[in-house]
Write a protein that holds these residues in place. Structure first.
Motif, PDB file in Angstrom:
ATOM      1  N   VAL A  74     -23.848  -1.755  -7.548  1.00  0.00           N
ATOM      2  CA  VAL A  74     -23.129  -0.482  -7.574  1.00  0.00           C
ATOM      3  C   VAL A  74     -21.735  -0.758  -8.114  1.00  0.00           C
ATOM      4  CG1 VAL A  74     -22.297   1.479  -6.253  1.00  0.00           C
ATOM      5  CG2 VAL A  74     -24.464   0.377  -5.629  1.00  0.00           C
ATOM      6  N   TYR A  75     -21.370  -0.014  -9.120  1.00  0.00           N
ATOM      7  CA  TYR A  75     -20.073  -0.188  -9.762  1.00  0.00           C
ATOM      8  C   TYR A  75     -19.124   0.918  -9.305  1.00  0.00           C
ATOM      9  CZ  TYR A  75     -21.726  -3.885 -12.803  1.00  0.00           C
ATOM     10  OH  TYR A  75     -22.197  -5.085 -13.285  1.00  0.00           O
ATOM     11  N   TYR A  76     -17.941   0.504  -8.875  1.00  0.00           N
ATOM     12  CA  TYR A  76     -16.930   1.418  -8.376  1.00  0.00           C
ATOM     13  C   TYR A  76     -15.678   1.316  -9.232  1.00  0.00           C
ATOM     14  CZ  TYR A  76     -19.711   1.113  -4.067  1.00  0.00           C
ATOM     15  OH  TYR A  76     -20.718   1.129  -3.136  1.00  0.00           O
ATOM     16  N   CYS A  77     -15.027   2.434  -9.461  1.00  0.00           N
ATOM     17  CA  CYS A  77     -13.702   2.364 -10.057  1.00  0.00           C
ATOM     18  C   CYS A  77     -12.665   2.571  -8.957  1.00  0.00           C
ATOM     19  CB  CYS A  77     -13.530   3.352 -11.190  1.00  0.00           C
ATOM     20  SG  CYS A  77     -13.405   5.061 -10.713  1.00  0.00           S
ATOM     21  N   ALA A  78     -11.490   2.029  -9.196  1.00  0.00           N
ATOM     22  CA  ALA A  78     -10.403   2.121  -8.234  1.00  0.00           C
ATOM     23  C   ALA A  78      -9.093   2.366  -8.949  1.00  0.00           C
ATOM     24  CB  ALA A  78     -10.323   0.837  -7.404  1.00  0.00           C
ATOM     25  N   ALA A  79      -8.238   3.127  -8.316  1.00  0.00           N
ATOM     26  CA  ALA A  79      -6.887   3.376  -8.806  1.00  0.00           C
ATOM     27  C   ALA A  79      -5.929   2.641  -7.884  1.00  0.00           C
ATOM     28  CB  ALA A  79      -6.596   4.867  -8.824  1.00  0.00           C
ATOM     29  N   VAL A  80      -5.193   1.692  -8.432  1.00  0.00           N
ATOM     30  CA  VAL A  80      -4.287   0.844  -7.656  1.00  0.00           C
ATOM     31  C   VAL A  80      -2.861   1.187  -8.040  1.00  0.00           C
ATOM     32  CG1 VAL A  80      -3.647  -1.515  -7.088  1.00  0.00           C
ATOM     33  CG2 VAL A  80      -6.030  -0.975  -7.680  1.00  0.00           C
ATOM     34  N   PRO A  81      -2.047   1.641  -7.088  1.00  0.00           N
ATOM     35  CA  PRO A  81      -0.701   2.098  -7.452  1.00  0.00           C
ATOM     36  C   PRO A  81       0.197   0.966  -7.937  1.00  0.00           C
ATOM     37  CG  PRO A  81      -0.936   2.031  -5.067  1.00  0.00           C
ATOM     38  CD  PRO A  81      -2.293   1.791  -5.638  1.00  0.00           C
ATOM     39  N   VAL A  82       1.055   1.269  -8.880  1.00  0.00           N
ATOM     40  CA  VAL A  82       2.034   0.312  -9.386  1.00  0.00           C
ATOM     41  C   VAL A  82       3.454   0.802  -9.140  1.00  0.00           C
ATOM     42  CG1 VAL A  82       0.481  -0.664 -11.086  1.00  0.00           C
ATOM     43  CG2 VAL A  82       1.897   1.303 -11.703  1.00  0.00           C
ATOM     44  N   VAL A  83       3.561   1.882  -8.392  1.00  0.00           N
ATOM     45  CA  VAL A  83       4.849   2.442  -8.011  1.00  0.00           C
ATOM     46  C   VAL A  83       5.075   2.133  -6.537  1.00  0.00           C
ATOM     47  CG1 VAL A  83       6.181   4.564  -7.778  1.00  0.00           C
ATOM     48  CG2 VAL A  83       4.639   4.256  -9.731  1.00  0.00           C
ATOM     49  N   ASN A  84       6.251   1.609  -6.198  1.00  0.00           N
ATOM     50  CA  ASN A  84       6.500   1.156  -4.821  1.00  0.00           C
ATOM     51  C   ASN A  84       6.350   2.269  -3.789  1.00  0.00           C
ATOM     52  OD1 ASN A  84       6.954  -1.472  -5.603  1.00  0.00           O
ATOM     53  ND2 ASN A  84       9.170  -1.200  -5.791  1.00  0.00           N
ATOM     54  N   SER A  85       6.625   3.487  -4.198  1.00  0.00           N
ATOM     55  CA  SER A  85       6.584   4.595  -3.249  1.00  0.00           C
ATOM     56  C   SER A  85       5.164   5.049  -2.914  1.00  0.00           C
ATOM     57  CB  SER A  85       7.367   5.785  -3.795  1.00  0.00           C
ATOM     58  OG  SER A  85       6.832   6.192  -5.028  1.00  0.00           O
ATOM     59  N   ILE A  86       4.204   4.557  -3.644  1.00  0.00           N
ATOM     60  CA  ILE A  86       2.796   4.925  -3.408  1.00  0.00           C
ATOM     61  C   ILE A  86       2.085   3.746  -2.754  1.00  0.00           C
ATOM     62  CG2 ILE A  86       0.629   5.692  -4.444  1.00  0.00           C
ATOM     63  CD1 ILE A  86       2.280   6.800  -6.764  1.00  0.00           C
ATOM     64  N   LYS A  87       1.498   3.988  -1.585  1.00  0.00           N
ATOM     65  CA  LYS A  87       0.909   2.898  -0.808  1.00  0.00           C
ATOM     66  C   LYS A  87      -0.608   2.942  -0.749  1.00  0.00           C
ATOM     67  CE  LYS A  87       5.085   1.624   0.223  1.00  0.00           C
ATOM     68  NZ  LYS A  87       5.678   0.445  -0.461  1.00  0.00           N
ATOM     69  N   VAL A  88      -1.212   3.946  -1.331  1.00  0.00           N
ATOM     70  CA  VAL A  88      -2.650   4.165  -1.159  1.00  0.00           C
ATOM     71  C   VAL A  88      -3.387   3.931  -2.463  1.00  0.00           C
ATOM     72  CG1 VAL A  88      -4.409   5.847  -0.505  1.00  0.00           C
ATOM     73  CG2 VAL A  88      -2.186   5.838   0.664  1.00  0.00           C
ATOM     74  N   SER A  89      -4.494   3.189  -2.364  1.00  0.00           N
ATOM     75  CA  SER A  89      -5.419   3.063  -3.488  1.00  0.00           C
ATOM     76  C   SER A  89      -6.564   4.051  -3.290  1.00  0.00           C
ATOM     77  CB  SER A  89      -5.988   1.642  -3.570  1.00  0.00           C
ATOM     78  OG  SER A  89      -4.973   0.708  -3.816  1.00  0.00           O
ATOM     79  N   TYR A  90      -7.210   4.404  -4.376  1.00  0.00           N
ATOM     80  CA  TYR A  90      -8.311   5.355  -4.309  1.00  0.00           C
ATOM     81  C   TYR A  90      -9.557   4.753  -4.943  1.00  0.00           C
ATOM     82  CZ  TYR A  90      -4.594   8.656  -3.226  1.00  0.00           C
ATOM     83  OH  TYR A  90      -3.536   9.292  -2.635  1.00  0.00           O
ATOM     84  N   TRP A  91     -10.695   5.170  -4.416  1.00  0.00           N
ATOM     85  CA  TRP A  91     -11.980   4.645  -4.878  1.00  0.00           C
ATOM     86  C   TRP A  91     -12.924   5.793  -5.244  1.00  0.00           C
ATOM     87  CZ3 TRP A  91     -13.214  -0.576  -5.204  1.00  0.00           C
ATOM     88  CH2 TRP A  91     -12.268  -1.455  -4.661  1.00  0.00           C
TER      89      TRP A  91
END
Length: 120
Positions: free
Chosen positions: A93-110
């Protein structure tokens, strides 16, 4: 509400190709690196490829180097994974993820994942 929606998975013979897509909504896309991960049955989730927020930097797992290519289209909030010369061991199963690169954002999304099956 942030959503990541993968598509493009399926069944393919060894040596074949697939292109996965992941469309993001509800976030400022350029604030995130994007990644593709996969999980095979009975195994842990592993990183496959990652692309920087600008698209200028990419990285790949050794097992897919030279066969997979990750690209992103920031105008469409979409990241793609072109998979060539597929092997049975690419099944999962292949998942994409969004990983924040801004210090003010602490949450990744899947995303919810898309199944890729490579037959021998």
């Amino acid at each position: 509400q942030v959503q990541l929606v993968e598509s493009g998975g399926g069944l393919v013979q060894a040596g074949g190709s697939l292109r996965l897509s992941c469309a993001a909504s509800g976030l400022t896309y350029s604030n995130y690196d994007m990644g593709w991960f996969r999980q095979a049955p009975g195994k842990e989730r592993e990183s496959v490829a990652r692309i920087s927020w600008s698209g200028g930097r990419t990285s790949y797992a050794d097992s897919v180097k030279g066969r997979f290519t990750i690209i992103r289209d920031n105008a469409k909030n979409t990241v793609y994974l072109q998979m060539n010369s597929l092997k049975p061991e690419d099944t999962g199963v292949y998942y994409c993820a969004a990983v924040p690169v801004v210090n003010s954002i602490k949450v990744s999304y899947w995303g919810q994942g898309t199944q890729v099956t490579v037959s021998s």
